[in-house]
Design a protein around this motif. Sequence first.
Motif, PDB file in Angstrom:
ATOM      1  N   TYR A  55       0.827  -1.210   0.000  1.00 44.84           N
ATOM      2  CA  TYR A  55       0.000   0.000   0.000  1.00 44.84           C
ATOM      3  C   TYR A  55       0.862   1.261   0.000  1.00 44.84           C
ATOM      4  CZ  TYR A  55      -3.591   3.364   1.322  1.00 44.84           C
ATOM      5  OH  TYR A  55      -4.430   4.456   1.344  1.00 44.84           O
ATOM      6  N   VAL A  56       1.850   1.300   0.867  1.00 47.34           N
ATOM      7  CA  VAL A  56       2.722   2.477   0.953  1.00 47.34           C
ATOM      8  C   VAL A  56       3.496   2.669  -0.347  1.00 47.34           C
ATOM      9  CG1 VAL A  56       4.719   3.461   2.123  1.00 47.34           C
ATOM     10  CG2 VAL A  56       2.918   2.359   3.453  1.00 47.34           C
ATOM     11  N   GLY A  57       4.014   1.584  -0.907  1.00 49.95           N
ATOM     12  CA  GLY A  57       4.774   1.687  -2.152  1.00 49.95           C
ATOM     13  C   GLY A  57       3.929   2.192  -3.305  1.00 49.95           C
ATOM     14  N   CYS A  58       2.707   1.667  -3.425  1.00 51.52           N
ATOM     15  CA  CYS A  58       1.822   2.094  -4.513  1.00 51.52           C
ATOM     16  C   CYS A  58       1.370   3.538  -4.316  1.00 51.52           C
ATOM     17  CB  CYS A  58       0.611   1.176  -4.593  1.00 51.52           C
ATOM     18  SG  CYS A  58       0.992  -0.506  -5.123  1.00 51.52           S
ATOM     19  N   THR A  59       1.107   3.919  -3.085  1.00 52.17           N
ATOM     20  CA  THR A  59       0.697   5.296  -2.811  1.00 52.17           C
ATOM     21  C   THR A  59       1.822   6.269  -3.132  1.00 52.17           C
ATOM     22  OG1 THR A  59      -0.792   4.538  -1.057  1.00 52.17           O
ATOM     23  CG2 THR A  59      -0.208   6.860  -1.062  1.00 52.17           C
ATOM     24  N   ALA A  60       3.059   5.907  -2.777  1.00 58.69           N
ATOM     25  CA  ALA A  60       4.207   6.759  -3.081  1.00 58.69           C
ATOM     26  C   ALA A  60       4.412   6.907  -4.577  1.00 58.69           C
ATOM     27  CB  ALA A  60       5.464   6.187  -2.435  1.00 58.69           C
ATOM     28  N   ALA A  61       4.059   5.865  -5.338  1.00 59.50           N
ATOM     29  CA  ALA A  61       4.192   5.911  -6.797  1.00 59.50           C
ATOM     30  C   ALA A  61       2.946   6.495  -7.456  1.00 59.50           C
ATOM     31  CB  ALA A  61       4.449   4.510  -7.339  1.00 59.50           C
ATOM     32  N   GLU A  62       2.033   7.039  -6.653  1.00 64.57           N
ATOM     33  CA  GLU A  62       0.778   7.621  -7.135  1.00 64.57           C
ATOM     34  C   GLU A  62      -0.069   6.594  -7.872  1.00 64.57           C
ATOM     35  OE1 GLU A  62       1.586  11.138  -9.405  1.00 64.57           O
ATOM     36  OE2 GLU A  62       2.565  12.176  -7.742  1.00 64.57           O
ATOM     37  N   GLY A  63      -0.011   5.365  -7.373  1.00 63.66           N
ATOM     38  CA  GLY A  63      -0.849   4.312  -7.926  1.00 63.66           C
ATOM     39  C   GLY A  63      -1.996   3.996  -6.992  1.00 63.66           C
ATOM     40  N   SER A  64      -2.497   2.777  -7.058  1.00 64.42           N
ATOM     41  CA  SER A  64      -3.605   2.344  -6.206  1.00 64.42           C
ATOM     42  C   SER A  64      -3.084   1.390  -5.143  1.00 64.42           C
ATOM     43  CB  SER A  64      -4.698   1.657  -7.040  1.00 64.42           C
ATOM     44  OG  SER A  64      -5.675   1.080  -6.197  1.00 64.42           O
ATOM     45  N   GLY A  65      -3.122   1.832  -3.888  1.00 61.08           N
ATOM     46  CA  GLY A  65      -2.688   0.968  -2.801  1.00 61.08           C
ATOM     47  C   GLY A  65      -3.577  -0.243  -2.629  1.00 61.08           C
ATOM     48  N   PHE A  66      -4.851  -0.112  -2.979  1.00 56.05           N
ATOM     49  CA  PHE A  66      -5.778  -1.236  -2.840  1.00 56.05           C
ATOM     50  C   PHE A  66      -5.457  -2.331  -3.860  1.00 56.05           C
ATOM     51  CE2 PHE A  66      -8.272   2.494  -1.410  1.00 56.05           C
ATOM     52  CZ  PHE A  66      -8.404   2.126  -0.080  1.00 56.05           C
ATOM     53  N   ILE A  67      -5.231  -1.931  -5.099  1.00 54.38           N
ATOM     54  CA  ILE A  67      -4.859  -2.919  -6.115  1.00 54.38           C
ATOM     55  C   ILE A  67      -3.527  -3.567  -5.756  1.00 54.38           C
ATOM     56  CG2 ILE A  67      -4.149  -3.193  -8.522  1.00 54.38           C
ATOM     57  CD1 ILE A  67      -6.227  -1.160  -9.300  1.00 54.38           C
ATOM     58  N   GLY A  68      -2.576  -2.760  -5.273  1.00 58.51           N
ATOM     59  CA  GLY A  68      -1.290  -3.310  -4.869  1.00 58.51           C
ATOM     60  C   GLY A  68      -1.418  -4.338  -3.766  1.00 58.51           C
ATOM     61  N   ALA A  69      -2.268  -4.057  -2.768  1.00 60.08           N
ATOM     62  CA  ALA A  69      -2.463  -4.996  -1.659  1.00 60.08           C
ATOM     63  C   ALA A  69      -3.121  -6.280  -2.134  1.00 60.08           C
ATOM     64  CB  ALA A  69      -3.305  -4.340  -0.570  1.00 60.08           C
ATOM     65  N   TRP A  70      -4.096  -6.173  -3.038  1.00 61.31           N
ATOM     66  CA  TRP A  70      -4.796  -7.359  -3.536  1.00 61.31           C
ATOM     67  C   TRP A  70      -3.856  -8.237  -4.360  1.00 61.31           C
ATOM     68  CZ3 TRP A  70      -7.014  -9.394  -8.213  1.00 61.31           C
ATOM     69  CH2 TRP A  70      -7.998 -10.356  -7.988  1.00 61.31           C
ATOM     70  N   VAL A  71      -3.095  -7.615  -5.257  1.00 62.06           N
ATOM     71  CA  VAL A  71      -2.144  -8.379  -6.071  1.00 62.06           C
ATOM     72  C   VAL A  71      -1.037  -8.969  -5.196  1.00 62.06           C
ATOM     73  CG1 VAL A  71      -0.464  -8.224  -7.944  1.00 62.06           C
ATOM     74  CG2 VAL A  71      -2.645  -7.022  -8.126  1.00 62.06           C
ATOM     75  N   ALA A  72      -0.623  -8.233  -4.166  1.00 65.33           N
ATOM     76  CA  ALA A  72       0.375  -8.765  -3.235  1.00 65.33           C
ATOM     77  C   ALA A  72      -0.143 -10.027  -2.559  1.00 65.33           C
ATOM     78  CB  ALA A  72       0.734  -7.716  -2.185  1.00 65.33           C
ATOM     79  N   GLY A  73      -1.423 -10.052  -2.234  1.00 63.65           N
ATOM     80  CA  GLY A  73      -2.020 -11.246  -1.647  1.00 63.65           C
ATOM     81  C   GLY A  73      -1.983 -12.427  -2.598  1.00 63.65           C
ATOM     82  N   LEU A  74      -2.276 -12.178  -3.872  1.00 59.43           N
ATOM     83  CA  LEU A  74      -2.206 -13.250  -4.869  1.00 59.43           C
ATOM     84  C   LEU A  74      -0.796 -13.819  -4.957  1.00 59.43           C
ATOM     85  CD1 LEU A  74      -4.301 -11.729  -7.816  1.00 59.43           C
ATOM     86  CD2 LEU A  74      -4.995 -13.570  -6.285  1.00 59.43           C
ATOM     87  N   ALA A  75       0.200 -12.931  -5.083  1.00 58.92           N
ATOM     88  CA  ALA A  75       1.590 -13.376  -5.195  1.00 58.92           C
ATOM     89  C   ALA A  75       2.046 -14.091  -3.932  1.00 58.92           C
ATOM     90  CB  ALA A  75       2.494 -12.177  -5.491  1.00 58.92           C
ATOM     91  N   PHE A  76       1.665 -13.565  -2.787  1.00 58.32           N
ATOM     92  CA  PHE A  76       2.043 -14.170  -1.511  1.00 58.32           C
ATOM     93  C   PHE A  76       1.473 -15.581  -1.394  1.00 58.32           C
ATOM     94  CE2 PHE A  76       1.330 -15.067   2.982  1.00 58.32           C
ATOM     95  CZ  PHE A  76       2.563 -14.733   3.544  1.00 58.32           C
ATOM     96  N   GLY A  77       0.204 -15.750  -1.735  1.00 55.14           N
ATOM     97  CA  GLY A  77      -0.429 -17.065  -1.636  1.00 55.14           C
ATOM     98  C   GLY A  77       0.195 -18.079  -2.569  1.00 55.14           C
ATOM     99  N   ILE A  78       0.474 -17.677  -3.803  1.00 59.38           N
ATOM    100  CA  ILE A  78       1.075 -18.591  -4.779  1.00 59.38           C
ATOM    101  C   ILE A  78       2.453 -19.040  -4.318  1.00 59.38           C
ATOM    102  CG2 ILE A  78       1.998 -18.745  -7.124  1.00 59.38           C
ATOM    103  CD1 ILE A  78      -0.272 -16.882  -8.000  1.00 59.38           C
ATOM    104  N   ARG A  79       3.244 -18.084  -3.841  1.00 61.72           N
ATOM    105  CA  ARG A  79       4.609 -18.410  -3.401  1.00 61.72           C
ATOM    106  C   ARG A  79       4.594 -19.282  -2.150  1.00 61.72           C
ATOM    107  NH1 ARG A  79       9.380 -20.128  -4.374  1.00 61.72           N
ATOM    108  NH2 ARG A  79      11.092 -19.172  -3.185  1.00 61.72           N
ATOM    109  N   MET A  80       3.724 -19.006  -1.214  1.00 60.37           N
ATOM    110  CA  MET A  80       3.703 -19.753   0.041  1.00 60.37           C
ATOM    111  C   MET A  80       3.232 -21.186  -0.141  1.00 60.37           C
ATOM    112  SD  MET A  80       4.890 -17.992   2.561  1.00 60.37           S
ATOM    113  CE  MET A  80       4.218 -18.714   4.058  1.00 60.37           C
ATOM    114  N   ARG A  81       2.445 -21.457  -1.163  1.00 62.13           N
ATOM    115  CA  ARG A  81       1.905 -22.812  -1.349  1.00 62.13           C
ATOM    116  C   ARG A  81       2.920 -23.774  -1.955  1.00 62.13           C
ATOM    117  NH1 ARG A  81      -2.625 -19.833  -3.009  1.00 62.13           N
ATOM    118  NH2 ARG A  81      -4.263 -19.894  -1.440  1.00 62.13           N
ATOM    119  N   ARG A  82       3.973 -23.272  -2.499  1.00 61.58           N
ATOM    120  CA  ARG A  82       4.962 -24.159  -3.096  1.00 61.58           C
ATOM    121  C   ARG A  82       5.645 -24.995  -2.013  1.00 61.58           C
ATOM    122  NH1 ARG A  82       7.869 -21.332  -8.286  1.00 61.58           N
ATOM    123  NH2 ARG A  82       5.947 -20.742  -9.351  1.00 61.58           N
ATOM    124  N   THR A  83       5.999 -26.212  -2.366  1.00 60.81           N
ATOM    125  CA  THR A  83       6.598 -27.133  -1.411  1.00 60.81           C
ATOM    126  C   THR A  83       7.873 -26.548  -0.829  1.00 60.81           C
ATOM    127  OG1 THR A  83       5.708 -29.005  -2.638  1.00 60.81           O
ATOM    128  CG2 THR A  83       7.470 -29.461  -1.081  1.00 60.81           C
TER     129      THR A  83
END
Length: 279
Positions: free
Chosen positions: A183-211
């Motif tokens: 959120y902070v990174g996207c806000t600093a880049a004048e983007g959407s912190g909400f979209i950044g947080a949602w996509v971060a969740g997707l990436a986090f979940g995919i990476r964590m599920r790997r063996t």
Amino acid sequence: MGPGGHAGVAEAALVLVLFADAAGIRARDLRREEFLPLRLLAVGLPLTMALGWLAAWPLLPGLSVWELALAAVILAPTDAALGQQALSNRRVPTLVRGGLSVESGLNDGLALPFFVLALAAAAEGHGHPGIAETFLRALLLSSAIGIAAGWTVASLLRWSLSRGWSSPEWQQFLTLVVPVIAYVGCTAAEGSGFIGAWVAGLAFGIRMRRTITGPDLLPRNLDPEQSTRFTERLGLLLASLSCRVFGAFMYIGWLGPRGLASLVFGLLAFEEHLPGGTC
């Protein structure tokens, strides 16, 4: 607490909920109940927005075309918590309960791009960035920042766990930094912190599920939902507080017309001071 303070609590709640919901997404969940969740998200949600856009024309004649679209997008996401009694009722068919349970956790995030673009179009020409710049910053750049934050922190957590430097219990608290960084990174880049947080969740979940393997560990899969449990519960707590404060500030009982996303989207649109006074 004034409207500004309330908006901050509501936005923080939505950031945490978006991240936790996205981290819990599994491909098999979308295929459940005869692909009902996927059909609800890919067909039902856009169709709801389109029909809401059309229905708003005769009901809100003073608004522009894009302000009407914005109103439709704000009202489209739903919150399963508002209908929890129905979802937990065994008399409701499993097909319906399962499909709505999965869909309600994802529609907030999928509605975000529509909201951001509609808001940009409605505010264009009034000192706000146009659609093209919003697309680049809010969608592309924010998604890149979110992927980097989610994947990097998940990799660090897996690395520390494989060496016995942290436990799954402590990871619940460490995971909280992911949506904050996104959120902070996207806000600093004048983007959407909400979209950044949602996509971060997707990436986090995919990476964590790997063996995961390690010197003292047998190969096993990690459960992202265990790591995001504290983040999810904190988000729900802030969401409940937001609803209570919103009702108190407006001097009415909070009935929850749609859910947390509708509340935050409405507040953000209101703060833009659009020409037609949307929301």
